[in-house]
Design an enzyme around this catalytic site. Structure first.
Site, PDB file in Angstrom:
ATOM      1  N   GLU A  67      51.104  51.388  41.971  1.00 40.93           N
ATOM      2  CA  GLU A  67      50.548  50.755  43.179  1.00 40.93           C
ATOM      3  C   GLU A  67      51.540  49.759  43.753  1.00 40.93           C
ATOM      4  O   GLU A  67      52.575  49.451  43.148  1.00 40.93           O
ATOM      5  CB  GLU A  67      49.238  50.028  42.812  1.00 40.93           C
ATOM      6  N   HIS A  69      51.337  46.126  46.710  1.00 39.36           N
ATOM      7  CA  HIS A  69      50.462  45.225  47.464  1.00 39.36           C
ATOM      8  C   HIS A  69      51.264  44.020  47.895  1.00 39.36           C
ATOM      9  O   HIS A  69      52.400  43.816  47.434  1.00 39.36           O
ATOM     10  CB  HIS A  69      49.258  44.803  46.615  1.00 39.36           C
ATOM     11  N   HIS A  73      52.991  39.676  41.207  1.00 39.60           N
ATOM     12  CA  HIS A  73      52.582  39.535  39.807  1.00 39.60           C
ATOM     13  C   HIS A  73      53.688  38.796  39.071  1.00 39.60           C
ATOM     14  O   HIS A  73      54.871  39.074  39.291  1.00 39.60           O
ATOM     15  CB  HIS A  73      52.456  40.897  39.117  1.00 39.60           C
ATOM     16  N   HIS A 107      55.007  49.546  41.436  1.00 35.74           N
ATOM     17  CA  HIS A 107      55.137  49.148  40.040  1.00 35.74           C
ATOM     18  C   HIS A 107      54.149  49.894  39.161  1.00 35.74           C
ATOM     19  O   HIS A 107      53.051  50.268  39.606  1.00 35.74           O
ATOM     20  CB  HIS A 107      54.970  47.632  39.872  1.00 35.74           C
ATOM     21  N   CYS A 121      49.519  38.797  32.870  1.00 36.56           N
ATOM     22  CA  CYS A 121      49.814  38.974  34.295  1.00 36.56           C
ATOM     23  C   CYS A 121      49.097  37.881  35.083  1.00 36.56           C
ATOM     24  O   CYS A 121      47.878  37.755  35.031  1.00 36.56           O
ATOM     25  CB  CYS A 121      49.330  40.353  34.764  1.00 36.56           C
TER      26      CYS A 121
HETATM   27 MN    MN Z   1      49.620  45.475  40.821  1.00 37.02          MN
END
Ligand code: MN
Length: 152
Positions: A67, A69, A73, A107, A121
């Site tokens: 994914e 975004h 992270h 990632h 995370c």
């Molecule tokens: Mn992610």
């Protein structure tokens, strides 16, 4: 601001690799194989923090969703070895390695070494929803032999 006193100190139990009072949330597996054999534990999510710290764990052969975004992270590997895809790079990861996932970067984490892979995370509490690759984007990623081998 009131904080639940039972959430202040929660001991870790090495034998189970688990924290007291922290529920394990297994991902519900669906047929489309976007992720596999992965669970999530939310360690800290107090609203006043503005961020959340989660612990993700993948059984050997498991992987997180591929994914991207806008939110970032901040990851620290805590347990086991494996691999990660970050943009156009495939890298091996081991305990205490740090991985910063920049905005809009594809990632995925994979437990590729026959070991359970676990990582911390950190994310913003308020964040956008992840995007999954379109067929075209997935094909573009797979055109790189390293990435294709990683995704096998
Ligand atoms: Mn992610």
């Amino acid at each position: 601001m009131s904080i639940d006193p039972s959430a202040v100190i929660r001991p870790f139990h090495e034998a189970e690799f688990a924290w007291e009072e922290v529920p394990c949330q297994p991902y519900k597996e669906t047929g489309d194989a976007l992720f596999k054999a992965i669970s999530r534990r939310v360690l800290f999510a107090e609203p006043a923090l503005g961020c959340e710290l989660r612990y993700f764990e993948m059984a050997p052969g498991g992987y997180s969703t591929l994914e991207r975004h806008e939110h970032m992270h901040a990851v620290m590997i805590l347990r086991g070895r494996g691999g990660c895809l970050l943009g156009d790079q495939v890298r091996r990861i081991k305990p205490f390695d740090l991985v910063l996932v920049p905005p809009w970067t594809w990632h995925q984490f994979r437990a590729t070494e026959g070991e359970t892979l676990g990582f911390l995370c950190m994310v913003n509490a308020t964040r956008d929803r992840p995007q999954l690759p379109t067929e075209r984007e997935f094909a573009a990623l797979r055109s790189d032999p390293n990435i294709s081998a990683f995704l096998e």
